[in-house]
Design a protein around this motif. Structure first.
Motif, PDB file in Angstrom:
ATOM      1  N   ASN A   1      -2.559   0.364   3.844  1.00  0.00           N
ATOM      2  CA  ASN A   1      -2.336   1.625   3.133  1.00  0.00           C
ATOM      3  C   ASN A   1      -1.093   2.310   3.676  1.00  0.00           C
ATOM      4  O   ASN A   1      -0.842   2.260   4.885  1.00  0.00           O
ATOM      5  CB  ASN A   1      -3.506   2.574   3.409  1.00  0.00           C
ATOM      6  CG  ASN A   1      -4.458   2.615   2.248  1.00  0.00           C
ATOM      7  OD1 ASN A   1      -4.946   1.572   1.834  1.00  0.00           O
ATOM      8  ND2 ASN A   1      -4.695   3.791   1.721  1.00  0.00           N
ATOM      9  N   CYS A   2      -0.365   2.982   2.797  1.00  0.00           N
ATOM     10  CA  CYS A   2       0.780   3.760   3.276  1.00  0.00           C
ATOM     11  C   CYS A   2       0.271   5.104   3.787  1.00  0.00           C
ATOM     12  O   CYS A   2      -0.401   5.828   3.045  1.00  0.00           O
ATOM     13  CB  CYS A   2       1.802   3.959   2.160  1.00  0.00           C
ATOM     14  SG  CYS A   2       3.136   5.059   2.649  1.00  0.00           S
ATOM     15  N   SER A   3       0.605   5.422   5.036  1.00  0.00           N
ATOM     16  CA  SER A   3       0.128   6.688   5.615  1.00  0.00           C
ATOM     17  C   SER A   3       0.896   7.880   5.040  1.00  0.00           C
ATOM     18  O   SER A   3       0.493   9.020   5.188  1.00  0.00           O
ATOM     19  CB  SER A   3       0.278   6.668   7.139  1.00  0.00           C
ATOM     20  OG  SER A   3       1.641   6.471   7.470  1.00  0.00           O
ATOM     21  N   ASN A   4       2.017   7.603   4.347  1.00  0.00           N
ATOM     22  CA  ASN A   4       2.787   8.711   3.772  1.00  0.00           C
ATOM     23  C   ASN A   4       2.368   9.041   2.344  1.00  0.00           C
ATOM     24  O   ASN A   4       2.230  10.200   1.989  1.00  0.00           O
ATOM     25  CB  ASN A   4       4.283   8.369   3.813  1.00  0.00           C
ATOM     26  CG  ASN A   4       5.143   9.520   3.359  1.00  0.00           C
ATOM     27  OD1 ASN A   4       5.048  10.629   3.915  1.00  0.00           O
ATOM     28  ND2 ASN A   4       5.945   9.312   2.335  1.00  0.00           N
ATOM     29  N   CYS A   5       2.133   7.993   1.507  1.00  0.00           N
ATOM     30  CA  CYS A   5       1.854   8.279   0.083  1.00  0.00           C
ATOM     31  C   CYS A   5       0.543   7.682  -0.401  1.00  0.00           C
ATOM     32  O   CYS A   5       0.146   7.919  -1.534  1.00  0.00           O
ATOM     33  CB  CYS A   5       3.012   7.809  -0.792  1.00  0.00           C
ATOM     34  SG  CYS A   5       3.088   6.016  -0.991  1.00  0.00           S
ATOM     35  N   GLY A   6      -0.121   6.866   0.432  1.00  0.00           N
ATOM     36  CA  GLY A   6      -1.419   6.323   0.026  1.00  0.00           C
ATOM     37  C   GLY A   6      -1.335   5.008  -0.730  1.00  0.00           C
ATOM     38  O   GLY A   6      -2.361   4.451  -1.126  1.00  0.00           O
TER      39      GLY A   6
ATOM     40  N   GLN B   1       8.414  -1.805   4.348  1.00  0.00           N
ATOM     41  CA  GLN B   1       8.855  -0.611   3.611  1.00  0.00           C
ATOM     42  C   GLN B   1       7.921  -0.389   2.437  1.00  0.00           C
ATOM     43  O   GLN B   1       7.644  -1.321   1.670  1.00  0.00           O
ATOM     44  CB  GLN B   1      10.294  -0.783   3.104  1.00  0.00           C
ATOM     45  CG  GLN B   1      10.834   0.486   2.450  1.00  0.00           C
ATOM     46  CD  GLN B   1      12.270   0.347   1.948  1.00  0.00           C
ATOM     47  OE1 GLN B   1      12.730  -0.754   1.660  1.00  0.00           O
ATOM     48  NE2 GLN B   1      12.967   1.460   1.855  1.00  0.00           N
ATOM     49  N   CYS B   2       7.443   0.842   2.308  1.00  0.00           N
ATOM     50  CA  CYS B   2       6.539   1.152   1.203  1.00  0.00           C
ATOM     51  C   CYS B   2       7.334   1.139  -0.112  1.00  0.00           C
ATOM     52  O   CYS B   2       8.324   1.857  -0.235  1.00  0.00           O
ATOM     53  CB  CYS B   2       5.894   2.517   1.423  1.00  0.00           C
ATOM     54  SG  CYS B   2       4.902   3.032   0.009  1.00  0.00           S
ATOM     55  N   PRO B   3       6.922   0.333  -1.083  1.00  0.00           N
ATOM     56  CA  PRO B   3       7.676   0.279  -2.342  1.00  0.00           C
ATOM     57  C   PRO B   3       7.498   1.534  -3.190  1.00  0.00           C
ATOM     58  O   PRO B   3       8.245   1.754  -4.134  1.00  0.00           O
ATOM     59  CB  PRO B   3       7.074  -0.936  -3.065  1.00  0.00           C
ATOM     60  CG  PRO B   3       5.754  -1.154  -2.450  1.00  0.00           C
ATOM     61  CD  PRO B   3       5.769  -0.572  -1.062  1.00  0.00           C
ATOM     62  N   SER B   4       6.513   2.351  -2.813  1.00  0.00           N
ATOM     63  CA  SER B   4       6.270   3.549  -3.611  1.00  0.00           C
ATOM     64  C   SER B   4       7.097   4.743  -3.113  1.00  0.00           C
ATOM     65  O   SER B   4       7.780   5.397  -3.891  1.00  0.00           O
ATOM     66  CB  SER B   4       4.775   3.875  -3.578  1.00  0.00           C
ATOM     67  OG  SER B   4       4.543   5.103  -4.177  1.00  0.00           O
ATOM     68  N   CYS B   5       7.046   5.012  -1.789  1.00  0.00           N
ATOM     69  CA  CYS B   5       7.769   6.197  -1.281  1.00  0.00           C
ATOM     70  C   CYS B   5       9.026   5.809  -0.484  1.00  0.00           C
ATOM     71  O   CYS B   5       9.748   6.695  -0.026  1.00  0.00           O
ATOM     72  CB  CYS B   5       6.845   7.061  -0.426  1.00  0.00           C
ATOM     73  SG  CYS B   5       6.323   6.291   1.110  1.00  0.00           S
ATOM     74  N   ASN B   6       9.246   4.499  -0.305  1.00  0.00           N
ATOM     75  CA  ASN B   6      10.437   3.970   0.390  1.00  0.00           C
ATOM     76  C   ASN B   6      10.497   4.304   1.879  1.00  0.00           C
ATOM     77  O   ASN B   6      11.540   4.123   2.505  1.00  0.00           O
ATOM     78  CB  ASN B   6      11.732   4.442  -0.294  1.00  0.00           C
ATOM     79  CG  ASN B   6      11.803   3.999  -1.731  1.00  0.00           C
ATOM     80  OD1 ASN B   6      11.673   2.820  -2.026  1.00  0.00           O
ATOM     81  ND2 ASN B   6      11.959   4.948  -2.644  1.00  0.00           N
TER      82      ASN B   6
HETATM   83 ZN   LIG Z   1       4.368   5.159   0.710  1.00  0.00          ZN
END
Ligand SMILES: [Zn+2]
Length: 385
Positions: free
Chosen positions: A348-353, A362-367
């Protein structure tokens, strides 16, 4: 004297008449404007975009206050993924003569975001490079420019650009961490191109700039699994000293190193590494199986002791010990074991979920970089309880 007074009174009434007439005109114009404006909004809400666009485009010529409306409308189209319409609106605005300088810059910024969202990075980059000369756009333009280099995988430009930035953090990560990722990306490109030596040279640069580069050590571990297992384990130990959670993340790769080489000395070293870096919650079904096998096909008590606070440690051990029994429940046990193993780890991304099946940097959603965290089945149960 009386003549002057009469002239003054007449003059006063003329002024009053002119003022009231001009107010009347404004009201009439405003009424027409607001009627058309609401008609346009109505079309927009009913998804009749072309009609809405026509009205809003006509309104531009009526009153300059509609510029804000157009900027908002362009933003709406962009968010809806209708980039060509957003681009058209913003280009229309820019073609207006005598456009206020601030409005022009704002419109250019919006247009660069349209091009960015449409994947037309070169057009977006061109506008952003010019616009960043204005102080108020400097930071936001830099952020978009860096994203362009990242998304177009232009790592050389990303490295050069980031090193010249005056700020110390980007998307909550330090510049050194970010640049080390760019070097690791370059290393991957070289590896995919079968240029291993260049790849390793670039990984060293990643470590030079960030001596705790988890990704560089993880990559060196993975590169050497087949060709140099000893060196692979050296890098794994460095990585685990930085963050022991990679024992869980890399459990498949660690066990596959053992399977590939079938070497007792290597297995002993892996056994020691697992005991050295396992703690409280770091239980992994994959590592349990390795420890079970190396303990003479019996419960690996040392490992169980270290990870006993994890609620799945005992459950998994009991199921595993009875999986070959002649008991009728063994089928159910095997199903449960498979269920636990297959669903043990998600990310899970801790920044955007954002949820990912595999570990990514690198999270592809929030970068954001390094915000993808492993979530074990036991943590998921604890959170939902
Ligand atoms: Zn993210």
């Amino acid at each position: 004297m009386i003549e002057i007074l009469v002239i003054s009174i007449i003059f006063f009434f003329i002024v009053i008449y002119i003022i009231s007439k001009s107010k009347g005109n404004v009201n009439t114009t405003n009424n027409i404007y607001s009627q058309e404006y609401y008609r346009g909004l109505n079309y927009l809400l009913n998804n009749e975009d072309d009609k809405a666009l026509k009205i809003f485009t006509d309104l531009i010529d009526v009153d300059s206050s509609t510029i804000e409306t157009h900027l908002a409308l362009g933003g709406v189209y962009r968010r809806r993924g209708e980039f060509d319409k957003a681009i058209l609106i913003h280009q229309n605005l820019l073609s207006r003569p005598k456009l206020d300088k601030n409005i022009k810059n704002q419109t250019l910024y919006e247009l660069s975001k349209d091009f960015f969202s449409a994947g037309l990075y070169d057009k977006s980059e061109k506008i952003l490079l010019n616009l960043k000369q204005h102080e108020s756009y400097f930071e936001s333009c830099n952020e978009y420019l860096l994203l362009i280099y990242e998304l177009s995988k232009d790592w050389d430009n990303a490295i050069k650009f980031t090193k010249n930035l005056k700020q110390s953090n980007i998307r909550k990560s330090s510049i050194d961490v970010i640049v080390s990722h760019y070097y690791c990306e370059k290393a991957n490109d070289y590896k995919n191109d079968n240029q291993l030596n260049k790849s390793i040279t670039v990984l060293r640069k990643a470590i030079d700039i960030n001596n705790k580069s988890k990704r560089a050590y993880m990559t060196l571990f993975e590169f050497n699994i087949h060709s140099n297992p000893g060196l692979a384990l050296d890098n794994l130990e460095i990585l685990l000293n930085i963050d022991s959670i990679y024992l869980i993340i890399l459990s498949n790769e660690i066990v596959s190193l053992s399977t590939i080489h079938q070497d007792n000395n290597l297995d002993k070293r892996i056994y020691d590494i697992i005991l050295n870096f396992s703690n409280n919650n770091n239980f992994s079904p994959k590592l349990y199986e390795f420890m079970f096998n190396i303990s003479g096909y019996d419960a690996p008590h040392d490992y169980l002791n270290l990870t006993k606070t994890n609620i799945f440690t005992n459950i998994f051990n009991n199921l595993y010990l009875s999986k070959n029994s002649s008991d009728k429940t063994y089928l159910l046990n095997n199903d449960l074991l498979a269920l636990i193993k297959n669903n043990f780890l998600t990310y899970n991304c801790s920044n955007c979920g954002y949820t990912a099946k595999n570990y990514i940097w690198q999270c592809p959603s929030c970068n954001h970089w390094e915000t993808i965290k492993p979530i074990t089945i036991s943590e998921r149960i604890t959170y939902s309880a």
